[in-house]
Design a protein around this motif. Structure first.
Motif, short mmCIF file in Angstrom:
data_model
loop_
_atom_site.label_atom_id
_atom_site.label_comp_id
_atom_site.label_asym_id
_atom_site.label_seq_id
_atom_site.Cartn_x
_atom_site.Cartn_y
_atom_site.Cartn_z
N LEU A 113 0.83 -1.20 0.00
CA LEU A 113 0.00 0.00 0.00
C LEU A 113 0.86 1.25 0.00
N ILE A 114 1.88 1.27 0.85
CA ILE A 114 2.79 2.43 0.91
C ILE A 114 3.56 2.57 -0.38
N ARG A 115 3.99 1.44 -0.95
CA ARG A 115 4.75 1.47 -2.21
C ARG A 115 3.89 2.03 -3.34
N ASP A 116 2.59 1.74 -3.31
CA ASP A 116 1.71 2.19 -4.39
C ASP A 116 1.25 3.63 -4.21
N LEU A 117 0.94 4.00 -2.96
CA LEU A 117 0.37 5.33 -2.70
C LEU A 117 1.36 6.31 -2.09
N GLY A 118 2.48 5.77 -1.54
CA GLY A 118 3.41 6.63 -0.82
C GLY A 118 2.95 6.82 0.63
N PHE A 119 3.86 7.33 1.45
CA PHE A 119 3.52 7.55 2.86
C PHE A 119 2.42 8.60 3.02
N SER A 120 2.38 9.54 2.08
CA SER A 120 1.40 10.64 2.20
C SER A 120 0.18 10.42 1.33
N GLY A 121 0.05 9.23 0.73
CA GLY A 121 -1.12 8.95 -0.09
C GLY A 121 -2.40 9.04 0.72
N MET A 142 -6.45 -4.87 -0.03
CA MET A 142 -5.44 -3.94 0.50
C MET A 142 -5.90 -3.25 1.77
N ALA A 143 -7.07 -3.64 2.29
CA ALA A 143 -7.59 -3.13 3.57
C ALA A 143 -7.67 -1.60 3.58
N VAL A 144 -8.30 -1.05 2.55
CA VAL A 144 -8.50 0.39 2.46
C VAL A 144 -9.97 0.70 2.72
N GLY A 145 -10.24 1.57 3.68
CA GLY A 145 -11.61 1.90 4.02
C GLY A 145 -12.09 1.14 5.24
N LYS A 146 -13.13 1.63 5.86
CA LYS A 146 -13.63 1.05 7.11
C LYS A 146 -14.11 -0.39 6.92
N ALA A 206 -8.32 1.15 14.25
CA ALA A 206 -8.10 1.52 12.85
C ALA A 206 -9.26 2.34 12.30
N THR A 207 -10.48 1.95 12.65
CA THR A 207 -11.66 2.70 12.21
C THR A 207 -11.66 4.10 12.78
N ALA A 208 -11.28 4.22 14.06
CA ALA A 208 -11.22 5.52 14.70
C ALA A 208 -10.18 6.42 14.03
N VAL A 209 -9.03 5.85 13.71
CA VAL A 209 -7.98 6.62 13.03
C VAL A 209 -8.45 7.04 11.64
N ALA A 257 -2.45 4.66 4.52
CA ALA A 257 -1.77 3.58 5.24
C ALA A 257 -1.98 3.62 6.75
N ALA A 258 -2.47 4.74 7.28
CA ALA A 258 -2.58 4.91 8.73
C ALA A 258 -3.49 3.88 9.41
N PRO A 259 -4.72 3.65 8.93
CA PRO A 259 -5.60 2.70 9.62
C PRO A 259 -5.00 1.29 9.72
#
Length: 253
Positions: free
Chosen positions: A59-67, A107-111, A170-173, A181-183
């Protein structure tokens, strides 16, 4: 002198165990088996976390740390909208995807995807660890069903709690930040932290041992009482047969 000699002997005594070669071999093989099983159990418990770390890396490789991503509802459907690095993404090449899209879920993106990932991780841990826990108890010198059930129950509860708390964190974050990538990173960290904390609490307060003792007590008061009653009945019937007495008299009639 005698008192000093006695104290010296007492303070410097050592125990020496004399074993035959086959006993040494048996103890060594048992220790190796226990180490292998224990190590395999630990590895199995971390498999889901390892998979999450691989996913996080991708996920980080595809979107970057700031994606960044955010959810948007259109005509009653939830979409995951991606921001940043549009021409450099290899996985999420489109600007938006349905929240149920395979890529998004994997990729576990979204709640919803985070919750799905937590359930899948817990299920994988259950599948991998249960047979190993059973094998670990079968290899013990004394196999007790109560200890096996207690170990399974406590272990599965730990996995469930870790997964649930990780998903909640993760949902809260995800509600306070749009970093993609944060959650998932928080879910991994919190899950490991909660699991570690539960293991420490179990070791400190002996939860598994106390549950095993409680199960043994329940077993003794139920099945144990039935077995004792059956043994007593058998003893009476056998005495009546051996002494030419009416079989079952005083018991059934």
């Amino acid at each position: 002198m005698d008192k000093k000699f006695t104290q010296d002997v007492t303070n410097n005594h050592q125990l020496v165990y004399v074993l035959e070669s086959n006993q040494v071999k048996e103890f060594y093989e048992q220790a190796i088996k226990n180490q292998i099983v224990s190590g395999t159990r630990t590895a199995a418990g971390l498999t889901a976390t390892g998979n999450d770390l691989v996913t996080l890396t991708k996920l980080i490789r595809d979107l970057g740390f700031s994606g960044k991503v955010y959810e948007k509802v259109v005509n009653g459907k939830v979409y995951i909208v991606f921001k940043g690095r549009p021409g450099q993404r290899h996985i999420f090449t489109a600007a938006r995807y349905l929240s149920t899209n395979t890529k998004v879920v994997d990729m576990a993106v979204g709640k919803a995807a985070i919750k799905s990932s937590a359930r899948a991780g817990a299920r994988l841990t259950f599948i991998l660890t249960v047979p190993i826990i059973i094998l670990e108890h079968l290899l013990k010198d004394q196999f007790l069903l109560s200890e096996l059930v207690a170990d399974l129950a406590v272990s599965l509860v730990k996995v469930g709690i870790s997964a649930i708390v990780g998903a909640i964190a993760a949902t809260a974050v995800g509600t306070v930040t749009t970093l993609a990538a944060a959650p998932l990173a928080i879910a991994i960290f919190v899950g490991l932290l909660v699991g570690w904390g539960l293991d420490k609490l179990d070791s400190k307060y002996g939860v598994t041992q106390k549950l095993a003792a409680l199960l043994r007590e329940i077993e003794d008061k139920t099945l144990g009482e039935v077995n004792r009653s059956m043994w007593k009945l058998e003893k009476i019937l056998r005495w009546q047969i051996l002494n030419n007495q009416p079989v079952g008299k005083g018991i059934f009639y």
